[in-house]
Design an enzyme around this catalytic site. Structure first.
Site, PDB file in Angstrom:
ATOM      1  N   ASP A   9     -35.026  -1.821 -22.137  1.00 25.20           N
ATOM      2  CA  ASP A   9     -36.187  -1.756 -22.907  1.00 25.20           C
ATOM      3  C   ASP A   9     -36.747  -0.484 -22.182  1.00 25.20           C
ATOM      4  O   ASP A   9     -36.266   0.296 -21.495  1.00 25.20           O
ATOM      5  CB  ASP A   9     -36.774  -2.997 -22.131  1.00 25.20           C
ATOM      6  N   ILE A  10     -37.887  -0.368 -23.092  1.00 26.43           N
ATOM      7  CA  ILE A  10     -38.758   1.170 -22.864  1.00 26.43           C
ATOM      8  C   ILE A  10     -39.784   1.010 -21.949  1.00 26.43           C
ATOM      9  O   ILE A  10     -39.739   1.314 -20.737  1.00 26.43           O
ATOM     10  CB  ILE A  10     -38.869   1.745 -24.295  1.00 26.43           C
TER      11      ILE A  10
END
Length: 258
Positions: A9-10
């Site tokens: 995920d970012i």
């Protein structure tokens, strides 16, 4: 288990609250890539929201828009746009409630309002450019995800009112709108099938409510130390905070780097 691929995920995972990638995270990703294990971004963001991050990390494969648009080594391999009849119902209901929408395509995004405060607040929190203005974008182009701008206490207005759509809060003023079957897990499944890797041979890192399915869809689901409390029960392992070596420690736990 020998893991062959890792999904990241970012926001809150690769980047911190000020949207910067900690140097230790950059170094850990590079060490992972040096072993031959592929690093893949898996995010709710659209591709144009994270291009600089992918470039900095040398990543060219991603599961974007919460699994609705997937690219492997620079080539699109899967897409799951929201049906227009569902968008039409959403637009009508949001308009009735005075709520702004942002429509996200694969290469551009547009809002149906020009200066709605909730829209400005949520989009600016991503530290990206503001959307263009085109209320009819959804009628002309595929929309893979939308932002619905409303407060948490207004969510009940959409319960049962927008068929075949799924709403996930990511900001105090905004929710992601996906297809009812939409999730990062759906996009990950498509990518793993293409490359011939079993789900049990994959690792995933996340911190938000939209990461629940992803952490359960792989062999080792790792939640960041700064994760939403409701995500942590879905993880196999909880690593440190993004700013405290969380990625490195998670990869070490998985046996992927030293």
């Amino acid at each position: 288990m020998t893991y062959k691929i890792a999904f990241f995920d970012i926001d809150g995972t690769l980047v911190n609250e000020v949207k910067e990638i900690p140097q230790d995270t950059v170094d850990a990703i590079r060490e992972l890539q040096a072993t031959g294990v592929e690093a893949v971004i898996a995010t709710g963001r659209a591709p144009y929201f994270f291009a600089p991050i992918a470039e900095k990390l040398g990543i060219d494969s991603f599961v974007s828009l919460n699994g609705a648009y997937v690219v492997y080594k620079g080539k699109p391999i899967f897409h799951n746009p929201i049906p227009r009849e569902n968008l039409e119902a959403l637009v009508g209901h949001a308009d009735k409630n005075g709520h702004s929408l942002v429509f996200e395509g694969s290469s551009a995004f547009y809002s149906n309002t020009e200066d709605h405060p909730h829209m400005l607040d949520s989009v600016r929190s991503l530290r990206v450019d503001l959307p263009g203005y085109d209320p009819d974008f959804w009628k002309k182009e595929d929309v893979y995800q939308a932002f619905l701008h409303c407060a948490a206490e207004e969510e009940h207005l959409y319960e049962g009112a927008v068929p075949n759509l799924r709403l996930i809060r990511w900001h105090k003023s905004a929710m992601d709108v996906l297809t009812s079957d939409g999730s990062k897990a759906l996009g990950i499944e498509a990518l793993l099938k293409l490359v011939g890797i079993a789900p049990e041979e994959a690792v995933a890192f996340g911190d938000g409510l939209n990461d629940k399915e992803m952490l359960q869809a792989v062999g080792l689901g790792i939640a960041m130390g700064n994760s939403h409390e409701e995500l942590k029960p879905y993880a196999d392992y909880i690593t440190s905070h993004v700013d405290e070596g969380g990625i490195r420690k998670g990869l070490q736990y998985a046996g992927l780097i030293k």
